[in-house]
Design an enzyme around this catalytic site. Structure first.
Site, mmCIF file in Angstrom:
data_model
loop_
_atom_site.group_PDB
_atom_site.id
_atom_site.type_symbol
_atom_site.label_atom_id
_atom_site.label_comp_id
_atom_site.label_asym_id
_atom_site.label_seq_id
_atom_site.Cartn_x
_atom_site.Cartn_y
_atom_site.Cartn_z
ATOM 1 N N GLU A 77 53.640 -34.256 16.492
ATOM 2 C CA GLU A 77 53.588 -35.837 16.325
ATOM 3 C C GLU A 77 52.424 -36.263 16.150
ATOM 4 O O GLU A 77 52.295 -37.161 15.398
ATOM 5 C CB GLU A 77 54.432 -36.506 17.691
ATOM 6 C CG GLU A 77 55.856 -35.988 17.774
ATOM 7 C CD GLU A 77 56.433 -36.621 18.936
ATOM 8 O OE1 GLU A 77 57.691 -36.422 18.898
ATOM 9 O OE2 GLU A 77 55.777 -36.577 20.053
ATOM 10 N N THR A 112 60.597 -37.591 16.981
ATOM 11 C CA THR A 112 61.595 -36.817 17.802
ATOM 12 C C THR A 112 61.804 -37.741 18.890
ATOM 13 O O THR A 112 61.005 -38.400 19.508
ATOM 14 C CB THR A 112 60.768 -35.472 18.254
ATOM 15 O OG1 THR A 112 60.409 -34.586 16.990
ATOM 16 C CG2 THR A 112 61.834 -34.597 19.083
ATOM 17 N N GLY A 125 57.654 -36.534 25.892
ATOM 18 C CA GLY A 125 58.719 -36.336 26.795
ATOM 19 C C GLY A 125 59.733 -35.212 26.353
ATOM 20 O O GLY A 125 60.141 -34.459 26.835
ATOM 21 N N GLY A 126 59.611 -35.227 24.915
ATOM 22 C CA GLY A 126 60.743 -34.415 24.192
ATOM 23 C C GLY A 126 59.757 -33.195 24.042
ATOM 24 O O GLY A 126 60.283 -31.902 23.232
ATOM 25 N N ALA A 183 58.624 -43.418 21.775
ATOM 26 C CA ALA A 183 57.278 -43.126 22.708
ATOM 27 C C ALA A 183 58.049 -43.314 24.415
ATOM 28 O O ALA A 183 58.839 -43.817 24.249
ATOM 29 C CB ALA A 183 56.264 -44.299 22.653
ATOM 30 N N SER A 211 65.566 -39.434 21.375
ATOM 31 C CA SER A 211 66.909 -40.205 21.204
ATOM 32 C C SER A 211 66.864 -41.369 20.422
ATOM 33 O O SER A 211 67.802 -41.750 19.556
ATOM 34 C CB SER A 211 67.428 -40.433 22.444
ATOM 35 O OG SER A 211 66.558 -40.997 23.395
ATOM 36 N N THR A 212 65.734 -42.218 20.409
ATOM 37 C CA THR A 212 65.543 -43.561 19.533
ATOM 38 C C THR A 212 65.186 -42.974 17.900
ATOM 39 O O THR A 212 66.068 -43.706 17.049
ATOM 40 C CB THR A 212 64.236 -44.176 19.877
ATOM 41 O OG1 THR A 212 64.325 -44.185 21.284
ATOM 42 C CG2 THR A 212 64.267 -45.417 19.501
ATOM 43 N N LYS A 253 53.379 -39.992 24.597
ATOM 44 C CA LYS A 253 54.542 -39.191 23.936
ATOM 45 C C LYS A 253 54.760 -37.824 24.532
ATOM 46 O O LYS A 253 53.621 -37.385 25.288
ATOM 47 C CB LYS A 253 54.142 -39.317 22.549
ATOM 48 C CG LYS A 253 54.266 -40.539 21.724
ATOM 49 C CD LYS A 253 54.226 -40.776 20.342
ATOM 50 C CE LYS A 253 54.839 -39.618 19.675
ATOM 51 N NZ LYS A 253 56.582 -39.751 19.753
HETATM 52 C C1 5RP Z 1 59.076 -36.595 21.744
HETATM 53 C C2 5RP Z 1 58.503 -37.770 22.042
HETATM 54 C C3 5RP Z 1 59.642 -38.984 21.963
HETATM 55 O O1 5RP Z 1 59.120 -39.896 20.868
HETATM 56 C C4 5RP Z 1 59.399 -39.680 23.356
HETATM 57 O O2 5RP Z 1 60.065 -38.588 24.410
HETATM 58 C C5 5RP Z 1 60.634 -40.690 23.112
HETATM 59 O O3 5RP Z 1 61.845 -40.213 23.279
HETATM 60 P P1 5RP Z 1 63.173 -41.117 23.464
HETATM 61 O O4 5RP Z 1 63.184 -41.950 22.029
HETATM 62 O O5 5RP Z 1 64.247 -40.108 23.625
HETATM 63 O O6 5RP Z 1 63.007 -41.862 24.747
HETATM 64 O O7 5RP Z 1 57.219 -38.177 22.317
HETATM 65 O O8 5RP Z 1 58.045 -35.486 21.999
#
Ligand code: 5RP
Length: 219
Positions: free
Chosen positions: A104, A29, A97-98, A84, A31-32, A95
């Site tokens: 995960e 999950t 942030g989302g 991550a 943006s990457t 991990k």
């Molecule tokens: C979501 C996560 C994501 O992998 C992490 O937040 C990185 O996100 P992004 O690619 O948007 O920086 O752990 O729960």
């Protein structure tokens, strides 16, 4: 390269791991990973099904026509691709942030190979600059927060956010995580914690790092 270009570059590099036919792969999950999902139709003929770590990724995968299965239907997976928030030199991660950390972590544990995709801004010597997310049962939120203060952290409730599992998140600031394996275990032993965002017991097997000079590092 700007940050979106770096995410795209590292997502593209992860496609090389889809190197077999009829693969059932885990998808993270963020943006990457969203870039990775957008690129996935290029190798659709190799993918039988996917297991998704969040409702958001599931929606996106379905919109691209992928067969999204439950982990209970598939058994262990050969491959898991995810981003991550922080990565140290031993592929240990923060991990969540989302907010999708629990699903995960389950998918990472059920996968034979975990490929993490990040840009170099996520690389650190010591984990903890990024606030450590903890998913908690709602009734335990304040209790868990008090335990985290005793461990030296500063907990902040992620207000207005509910996880896909119906729980809440507290983000722990000001941690300098010198022993991520121990801290992951310690936090998970606090009653009411569903899981925390340290991926140290099950770290990534390989981290692909997009560097701002356009190079790609494999760690
Ligand atoms: C979501 C996560 C994501 O992998 C992490 O937040 C990185 O996100 P992004 O690619 O948007 O920086 O752990 O729960």
């Amino acid at each position: 390269m700007n940050s979106e270009q770096l995410k795209r570059q590292v997502a593209e590099a992860a496609l090389q791991y889809i190197n077999d036919y009829d693969m059932v792969i885990g998808i993270g999950t963020g943006s990457t990973v969203n870039h990775f999902i957008d690129l996935l139709p290029n190798v659709k003929n190799r993918i039988e099904a996917v297991v998704s770590s969040s409702e958001v990724s599931t929606k996106k995968l379905i919109s691209h026509g992928f067969n999204v299965k439950e982990l209970n239907q598939t058994g262990d997976l050969s491959l898991y691709i995810d981003g991550a928030d922080e990565c140290d030199g031993h592929n240990r991660l923060i991990k969540g942030g989302g907010g999708a950390l629990t699903r995960e972590k389950i998918i990472a544990a059920a996968s034979n190979q975990f490929i993490c995709i990040v840009d170099e801004s996520k690389c650190v010597d010591v984990l903890g600059k990024f606030p450590l997310p903890i998913e908690v049962l709602p009734m335990a939120r304040s209790f868990v927060a008090r335990q985290m203060v005793k461990l030296g952290g500063q907990p902040i409730y992620r207000e207005g956010f509910t996880t896909d599992n119906g729980n809440q998140i507290i983000d722990i600031h000001n941690l300098k995580i010198l022993n991520p394996v121990d801290l992951e275990t310690k936090i998970n032993q606090i009653p009411g914690v569903v899981t925390n965002g340290l991926f140290a017991h099950r770290s990534a097997d390989v981290t692909l790092i997009a560097q701002s000079n356009g190079n790609l590092q494999t760690q």
